[in-house]
Enzyme design. Structure first.
Site, PDB file in Angstrom:
ATOM      1  N   TYR A 299      49.529   9.810 -96.573  1.00 25.28           N
ATOM      2  CA  TYR A 299      48.231   9.282 -96.191  1.00 25.28           C
ATOM      3  C   TYR A 299      47.853   8.011 -96.940  1.00 25.28           C
ATOM      4  O   TYR A 299      48.145   7.879 -98.138  1.00 25.28           O
ATOM      5  CB  TYR A 299      47.136  10.322 -96.443  1.00 25.28           C
ATOM      6  CG  TYR A 299      47.335  11.646 -95.749  1.00 25.28           C
ATOM      7  CD1 TYR A 299      48.175  11.773 -94.646  1.00 25.28           C
ATOM      8  CD2 TYR A 299      46.676  12.787 -96.200  1.00 25.28           C
ATOM      9  CE1 TYR A 299      48.349  12.991 -94.011  1.00 25.28           C
ATOM     10  CE2 TYR A 299      46.837  14.005 -95.567  1.00 25.28           C
ATOM     11  CZ  TYR A 299      47.676  14.103 -94.480  1.00 25.28           C
ATOM     12  OH  TYR A 299      47.843  15.308 -93.851  1.00 25.28           O
ATOM     13  N   GLU A 374      27.937  30.639 -98.245  1.00 25.72           N
ATOM     14  CA  GLU A 374      27.689  30.292 -96.840  1.00 25.72           C
ATOM     15  C   GLU A 374      26.341  29.626 -96.605  1.00 25.72           C
ATOM     16  O   GLU A 374      26.086  29.117 -95.505  1.00 25.72           O
ATOM     17  CB  GLU A 374      27.848  31.538 -95.968  1.00 25.72           C
ATOM     18  CG  GLU A 374      29.296  32.004 -95.915  1.00 25.72           C
ATOM     19  CD  GLU A 374      29.489  33.307 -95.157  1.00 25.72           C
ATOM     20  OE1 GLU A 374      30.489  33.434 -94.442  1.00 25.72           O
ATOM     21  OE2 GLU A 374      28.632  34.213 -95.312  1.00 25.72           O
TER      22      GLU A 374
END
Length: 396
Positions: A299, A374
Site C-alpha cells: 500500500y 458498541e
C-alpha cells in the site's frame, strides 16, 4: 439544512439494529475476497432500504443514494473482511467460524456504514448531490480498494471526496482521533533467498553454508535504517521469518527470509529497497553464494486532505463532549488501503474510539480477545452522516 438533533434522534432509533448487524457479521467472519455471505447480507439490507447497488471487485458492494438536489458526490467507505485468527473471547456473539475472526473491527465499520446509509436514505429529498457507499473487500490482504477503483467506483458520477474510519481501542469510546497530512505509512513486503551449496557438516570446506551467509546478511540488514535513513524521519525494516537447513549434520544450501519495510517518505522507501538489494546480492557473492531479493510493493502512504479533516473535526466538536477530538501527533507505521482512495480523491480517514477500560475492552486489533464498546457504533454513524452532508452542503 438538516438539523443535528433530527439526525441524533434517527440514530438512536436504529441503535439496536446497528448493534445486531455488527454482532451478526462478527459471528460470521470471512477472509478477503471470500466475503460472499457478508456481501449478500449487505445487498439484502440495501435492497430493503431501496438503495441502488451493484457488486464490484468480486465480493465488494457499491451503493448510491441520489439526492433530489443537484450537487457534488461524496463517498463513505467501510472494509468488510476478517482475519485468520481464533476468537478466544467469551461473548454471545463470538465467531462461529473456526480459525476466522473479526479481530480488526471491520464488522463494526460495515454496520456503521449500513446505519449511516439508512439515515441518509431517509434524507434523500434534502440531499444536495449524491452519496456513494463503498463496502470494500480484502483490506487485510492484497487490498480491495484498488480493484474497486479500477472497476470505476470513483466515476459516473465523479466522486469529489471520500471519508473512512477505523475503530481504535487505544482511544476511549466517545472520542475520535484525527490527523492532518500523513496518517499511515507506505508498505513493502520482501522475500530474501540465500543460495549456498550442500556438503556434509563435517566437511564445511566442500560446501557454501547458506545459514552462515544468511547470518551476515541479517546483521547487515539491521544497519540499513539506523545508518542510511535520516534520523529526523522514520522507517522500519523487520525480518519476521527465517527458514533453512534440513539436518544438523548437513551444510544448508538455501535459506529463506521474509520481512516488511514501512516508510513515511518516498525517498526513504527507494533508498531502503536499493540498500536491501545491494546487501542481499553482494554479501553472498563475496562468500561464494548467491542472494536474491523479491519485493512486493504494497500500500502507498495514506495522506489526509486538510479540508476533509476540518469537516471531521468540526462535526466531532459539535457531536461529542468537549476535548473529545484528539489530534494524533505522529503518523502510524500501520498501513491501510484506504490510501488508494486518498491518492485519487481528496479524502480523510479518522480513528473512532472504541475502547472502554471499565468494561475491559482494552485489547488491540489483530489479537484473539479483540472487541469493541458498541456505544461507538452510533457515534460512527452520526459522524459519517454529518461528514457526508457537510461536504455536500459546502461544495460548489
Amino acid at each position: 439544512m438538516v438539523k443535528t438533533d433530527y439526525i441524533k434522534s434517527k440514530a438512536m432509533e436504529i441503535k439496536n439494529w446497528v448493534i445486531e448487524i455488527r454482532r451478526d457479521f462478527h459471528q460470521h467472519p470471512e477472509l478477503g475476497f471470500e466475503e460472499y455471505r457478508t456481501r449478500d447480507k449487505i445487498i439484502e439490507y440495501l435492497n430493503e432500504m431501496s438503495i441502488e447497488n451493484k457488486i464490484v471487485a468480486k465480493t465488494g458492494v457499491m451503493g448510491i443514494i441520489r439526492g433530489k438536489r443537484k450537487g457534488k458526490t461524496v463517498a463513505l467507505r467501510a472494509d468488510i473482511d476478517a482475519l485468520p485468527m481464533e476468537d478466544k473471547k467469551e461473548v454471545p456473539y463470538k465467531s462461529k467460524v473456526k480459525g476466522k475472526m473479526h479481530a480488526c473491527g471491520h464488522d463494526a465499520h460495515t454496520a456503521i456504514l449500513l446505519g449511516a446509509s439508512r439515515i441518509l436514505k431517509d434524507l434523500e429529498d434534502e440531499i444536495k448531490g449524491n452519496i456513494k457507499l463503498f463496502f470494500q473487500p480484502a483490506e487485510e490482504t492484497i487490498g480491495g480498494a484498488l480493484p474497486m477503483i479500477e472497476e470505476g467506483v470513483l466515476e459516473d458520477p465523479y466522486v469529489d471526496g471520500v471519508f473512512g474510519l477505523h475503530v481504535d481501542n487505544s482511544i476511549e469510546a466517545g472520542q475520535i482521533g484525527i490527523r492532518y497530512g500523513q496518517m499511515k505509512a507506505a508498505s513493502d513486503e520482501i522475500k530474501v533467498n540465500i543460495y549456498g551449496k550442500n556438503s556434509h557438516g563435517a566437511y564445511p570446506q566442500d560446501g557454501v553454508d547458506a545459514i552462515a551467509v544468511a547470518g551476515q546478511v541479517l546483521n547487515a540488514l539491521q544497519m540499513v535504517v539506523s545508518r542510511n535513513v535520516d534520523p529526523r524521519t522514520s522507517a522500519v525494516l523487520t525480518i519476521g521469518t527465517i527458514k533453512g537447513g534440513c539436518a544438523g549434520n548437513i551444510i544448508a544450501d538455501k535459506v529463506e527470509m521474509e520481512g516488511i519495510v514501512r516508510t513515511l517518505k518516498a525517498e526513504s522507501r527507494t533508498l531502503i529497497i536499493d540498500k536491501i538489494r545491494d546487501i542481499v546480492e553482494q554479501i553472498p557473492k563475496s562468500l561464494g553464494g548467491r542472494g536474491e531479493m523479491i519485493r512486493q510493493e504494497s500500500y502507498p502512504p495514506l495522506i489526509n486532505d486538510d479540508y476533509m479533516v476540518d469537516i471531521i473535526k468540526s462535526n466531532g466538536l459539535e457531536l461529542l463532549e468537549e476535548d473529545s477530538v484528539y489530534e494524533i501527533p505522529y503518523p502510524s507505521f500501520g498501513v491501510e488501503d484506504f490510501s488508494y482512495f486518498a491518492a485519487n480523491r481528496p479524502s480523510a480517514f479518522f480513528q473512532l474510539g472504541s475502547g472502554n477500560r471499565e468494561k475491559g475492552i482494552i485489547y488491540g486489533g489483530h489479537t484473539p480477545y479483540f472487541d469493541i464498546d458498541e456505544e461507538c457504533l452510533i457515534i460512527g454513524v452520526l459522524l459519517q452522516v454529518k461528514n457526508a452532508l457537510e461536504f455536500l452542503n459546502t461544495m460548489e
